[in-house]
Scaffold this motif. Structure first.
Motif, PDB file in Angstrom:
ATOM      1  N   TYR A 113      -1.740 -80.400 -49.602  1.00  0.00           N
ATOM      2  CA  TYR A 113      -0.995 -81.476 -50.263  1.00  0.00           C
ATOM      3  C   TYR A 113      -1.288 -82.815 -49.589  1.00  0.00           C
ATOM      4  CZ  TYR A 113       3.068 -82.987 -53.087  1.00  0.00           C
ATOM      5  OH  TYR A 113       3.895 -83.578 -54.006  1.00  0.00           O
ATOM      6  N   ARG A 168      -0.286 -71.609 -54.619  1.00  0.00           N
ATOM      7  CA  ARG A 168       0.402 -72.558 -55.495  1.00  0.00           C
ATOM      8  C   ARG A 168      -0.586 -73.398 -56.298  1.00  0.00           C
ATOM      9  NH1 ARG A 168       3.252 -76.249 -51.548  1.00  0.00           N
ATOM     10  NH2 ARG A 168       1.244 -75.961 -50.525  1.00  0.00           N
ATOM     11  N   ASN A 170       0.417 -76.425 -57.434  1.00  0.00           N
ATOM     12  CA  ASN A 170       0.799 -77.818 -57.266  1.00  0.00           C
ATOM     13  C   ASN A 170      -0.169 -78.644 -56.403  1.00  0.00           C
ATOM     14  OD1 ASN A 170       2.322 -80.196 -57.333  1.00  0.00           O
ATOM     15  ND2 ASN A 170       3.689 -79.529 -55.709  1.00  0.00           N
ATOM     16  N   GLU A 216       3.924 -71.464 -61.404  1.00  0.00           N
ATOM     17  CA  GLU A 216       3.827 -72.091 -60.083  1.00  0.00           C
ATOM     18  C   GLU A 216       3.171 -71.228 -59.019  1.00  0.00           C
ATOM     19  OE1 GLU A 216       4.857 -75.277 -59.222  1.00  0.00           O
ATOM     20  OE2 GLU A 216       5.167 -75.575 -61.376  1.00  0.00           O
ATOM     21  N   HIS A 237       5.916 -80.307 -63.929  1.00  0.00           N
ATOM     22  CA  HIS A 237       4.505 -80.026 -63.688  1.00  0.00           C
ATOM     23  C   HIS A 237       3.750 -79.797 -64.996  1.00  0.00           C
ATOM     24  CE1 HIS A 237       5.208 -78.805 -59.226  1.00  0.00           C
ATOM     25  NE2 HIS A 237       4.906 -80.092 -59.356  1.00  0.00           N
TER      26      HIS A 237
END
Length: 374
Positions: A113, A168, A170, A216, A237
């Protein structure tokens, strides 16, 4: 109901007249770095500083400057870059996790991230300030990610802050966002190839084609987990991916993917009573978490703006207005330019400081709104 022109004027007044002046003064620390949050009395919340927040604020002021704010956005970004570049990139050649309250590195733990937002900030600062050396640094960081983080199943290792499994989607979404920005600003085919590979990973693994949603959490082979967490969908998302695909589409399949994501989120992820996008539902549309963070409201606005830009449809225009009015609820504060971050099911907000991390979402959402030609 207000018109799009009216909400554009409201959004510009709030962003240029309240938020940017506040966060460019009180929100900037003595050493040029950015505060993590501001209390609702206007004071700074002191404590550790996350690299991802520094990166997001660099983007935010670059974008506000691009939109036409006449404040000192350039100096703010230039003053923030030394700590971000010199101390934010470790000896291993990748981005750190946190600084302490004095701006010294306190945690070098690896996290995908952080790499995504570090690259994203370098892209926007390199473009806004005409500094090709920042694009070169992004390439150097990506060299290490490609060498040490690439996974044979597709995508990247996620670091140590959130141990896998589960894997994940994300952070991969934000890697896609960073790669598309770098490709747009540099026209370097390397970044286009990275974005293309992540687009394919989404459409082949993350995307539930039966419903149009994105889940997710996955196992090592990118199969949805075989328990209740494997069916968790965050409408925010869905809408964020919808915007990313809609604005960067290279094929009809990517456009169809965008439209399907938006359709799922709008069908199952909106609370009509409060007029906001909620946190979590399941693949069958059942509500899992009826709280409503600020950031899904900005993603709803972005997806609606993209849909209108591509289709020029009256229902998209109405959705733009509804999305903005949902977001505007969070911006009603005693001190103009702050925001609430977490809405509870009864429509009230959690009493907590305004996190700087949300400014990236707000700026990006309002940017899409302000650039619309109606």
């Amino acid at each position: 109901m207000k018109t799009v022109k009216q909400i554009q004027n409201e959004a510009r007044d709030w962003l240029f007249g309240a938020a940017a002046p506040l966060w460019s003064t009180t929100g900037v620390l003595e050493d040029g770095m950015f505060a993590e949050a501001l209390h609702h009395d206007g004071s700074i919340m002191r404590g550790p500083r996350r690299l991802r927040v520094q990166a997001r604020q660099i983007y935010s002021f670059c974008e506000i400057g691009r939109l036409g704010w006449d404040g000192p956005w350039r100096k703010i970004v230039e003053d923030a870059l030394p700590a971000f570049v010199s101390r934010g990139v470790s000896e291993e050649g990748v981005f750190i996790h946190t600084y302490d309250d004095k701006g010294d590195v306190s945690n070098k733990s690896l996290d995908l991230y952080n790499q995504a937002f570090g690259l994203f900030a370098l892209a926007h600062a390199g473009n806004a300030l005409s500094k090709p050396e920042l694009f070169a640094l992004a390439g150097t960081v990506m060299d290490r990610i490609d060498a040490d983080w690439a996974r044979p199943e597709g995508g990247y290792w996620e670091g140590v802050l959130t141990p896998c499994p589960p894997y994940r989607q994300n952070p991969h979404m934000h890697m896609f966002e960073a790669a598309t920005a770098l490709y747009r600003f540099t026209n370097d085919p390397r970044w286009g190839a990275i974005a293309g590979a992540l687009s394919l990973l989404f459409r082949s693994k993350f995307h539930d084609r039966a419903t149009g949603a994105v889940t997710e959490y996955f196992d090592q082979s990118w199969n949805p987990l075989n328990d209740e967490t494997g069916s968790i969908v965050e409408p925010g998302h869905c809408l964020e991916w919808a915007w990313l695909f809609g604005t960067n589409a290279k094929s009809q399949d990517e456009i169809d993917t965008s439209d399907g994501l938006s359709a799922f989120a709008r069908r199952y992820g909106l609370c009509g009573r409060r007029g906001v996008a909620i946190n979590e539902v399941s693949l069958d549309g059942a509500v899992i978490n009826n709280n409503a963070r600020l950031w899904p409201q900005t993603e709803r606005l972005k997806a609606a703006a993209d849909s209108f830009r591509r289709q020029n449809a009256i229902d998209s225009e109405q959705e733009i207005i509804a999305a903005y009015e949902g977001l505007a609820k969070y911006l009603v504060t005693d001190i103009a330019g702050l925001w609430h971050d977490k809405m509870k099911p009864d429509g009230t907000f959690l009493d907590e400081p305004a996190p700087a991390s949300s400014f990236y979402h707000i700026v990006c959402g309002l940017s899409e709104l302000l650039q619309l030609e109606i």
